[in-house]
Enzyme design. Structure first.
Site, PDB file in Angstrom:
ATOM      1  CB  CYS A  66      42.643   2.003  45.548  1.00 60.85           C
ATOM      2  SG  CYS A  66      42.944   1.990  43.772  1.00 60.85           S
ATOM      3  CG  HIS A  99      36.326  20.232  29.236  1.00 59.97           C
ATOM      4  ND1 HIS A  99      37.302  20.142  28.275  1.00 59.97           N
ATOM      5  CD2 HIS A  99      36.365  21.508  29.667  1.00 59.97           C
ATOM      6  CE1 HIS A  99      37.903  21.306  28.131  1.00 59.97           C
ATOM      7  NE2 HIS A  99      37.348  22.160  28.975  1.00 59.97           N
TER       8      HIS A  99
END
Length: 160
Positions: A66, A99
């Protein structure tokens, strides 16, 4: 790799550039809109389409865009099972996967240009979750537990 991609009108031009780039790299890209940049629309609609496509198994990963990246990131993360991260640097793009098992990269079209967006997507797609390190698995499981606590049976995401 098969991917889903979506953007609102503000992200449309960058979506088109990133989609074309990914296709030249051999990826199968499912475009969920917007299909024009000249019609005002609402970013939550595209975040939801992309999240639903991932949950339905259309693809395992997605690219969401966006104007700033903030709106679609907030909206996408309301969907249980979606782990969207806004990335404007290559470290975050791969570290979010390694992670945190991020499955959606979010880009701000008014923040990053096409060349950087392509580098970010490459970094995101090349990364793998480090599931053999106890600390990452432990943290990931805690994130999933938080999600489960706040997910209601009626499809909402509220404890209220």
């Amino acid at each position: 790799m098969k991917l889903v991609i979506a953007a609102d009108h503000a992200g449309f031009p960058l979506k088109e550039d990133v989609r074309a780039y990914l296709e030249t790299k051999g990826h199968e890209v499912v475009d969920l809109g917007a299909y024009t940049g000249d019609q005002p629309d609402d970013y939550p609609d595209f975040a939801e389409k992309l999240g639903e496509a991932i949950l339905a198994g259309v693809a395992k990963k997605g690219v969401l865009i966006c104007g700033s990246g903030v709106g679609v990131c907030v909206a996408a993360n309301k969907i249980p099972g979606i782990r969207a991260g806004m990335c404007h640097d290559t470290y975050s793009a791969h570290q979010g996967v390694e992670h945190d098992d991020m499955n959606v990269i979010v880009l701000g079209a008014r923040i990053v240009g096409t060349a950087l967006a392509n580098e970010l997507v490459d970094s995101f797609l090349a990364a793998k979750f480090i599931s053999n390190e106890e600390r990452f698995t432990r943290r990931y499981n805690k994130v999933l537990a938080i999600e489960a606590r706040y997910q209601c049976g009626d499809g909402s995401n509220s404890k209220a």
